[in-house]
Design an enzyme around this catalytic site. Sequence first.
Site, PDB file in Angstrom:
ATOM      1  N   CYS A   1       0.825  -1.216   0.000  1.00 26.05           N
ATOM      2  CA  CYS A   1       0.000   0.000   0.000  1.00 26.05           C
ATOM      3  C   CYS A   1       0.855   1.260   0.000  1.00 26.05           C
ATOM      4  CB  CYS A   1      -0.912   0.008   1.221  1.00 26.05           C
ATOM      5  SG  CYS A   1      -2.038  -1.396   1.327  1.00 26.05           S
ATOM      6  N   THR A   2       1.949   1.226   0.735  1.00 23.67           N
ATOM      7  CA  THR A   2       2.837   2.392   0.800  1.00 23.67           C
ATOM      8  C   THR A   2       3.379   2.728  -0.584  1.00 23.67           C
ATOM      9  OG1 THR A   2       3.431   1.946   3.098  1.00 23.67           O
ATOM     10  CG2 THR A   2       4.994   3.258   1.796  1.00 23.67           C
TER      11      THR A   2
END
Length: 224
Positions: free
Chosen positions: A52-53
Amino acid sequence: MRNILPKQAIYIGAKAPNFQAMTSLGPMDFYQYTQGKWCVFFSHPADFTPICTTEIGAFGALQDEFTNRDCVLLGLSTNNRASHLRWIQDIEAITGVKINFPIICDEEKKVATQFSMIDVNALTNGEPALTPLRAVYIIDPNKIVRLIQLYPLSTGRNTAEVLRCLDSLQLVYKTDGKIMTPINWIPGDDIVVVPDLENCSMFPHRRTIRDYLQLSPLDPNSLD
């Protein structure tokens, strides 16, 4: 097992439901935020997760590209605003990209459930954990869902493909459904004329490969 399915099914061609939610940028009404614009709405299972980052950073790096296409970005994750803000700071430090779009604080996973973004196979104590998948919805200015992409948690998305799909959908939208785009199409490539189209005057240079397959260059001036 309790019923975890949303009351209103989300599918291509459905109207995206409105909702109100807290985000990293404060309270938001979905319809007001997307008013008159396209929207790329994408979900994440949780803050401070590795894939996600990288994804948030990648979408942030391309924000100008989406803005130029009159499209707003909207993320979703399952933590509160304080966590989102700490995570965004971390993303910006890692990627060097400023994140200016809102991320929904879906702590109770209501929006993820409403939009069918959940993984019904993820179980906690025998009950579905309502873990959001990596979902992408492209929604047009009339709030109609035009594209849905679903990825497992292990596979990061491709922002270039999201942009390519947005370009295709916007072109189809501008031509009122008179064209389609073939495999690996990018702007500038030949398009496919919809079979059995009665008025082909906007495609004077079309060529017939088969009765059901006609290709044509597209003059941008013909869209004005």
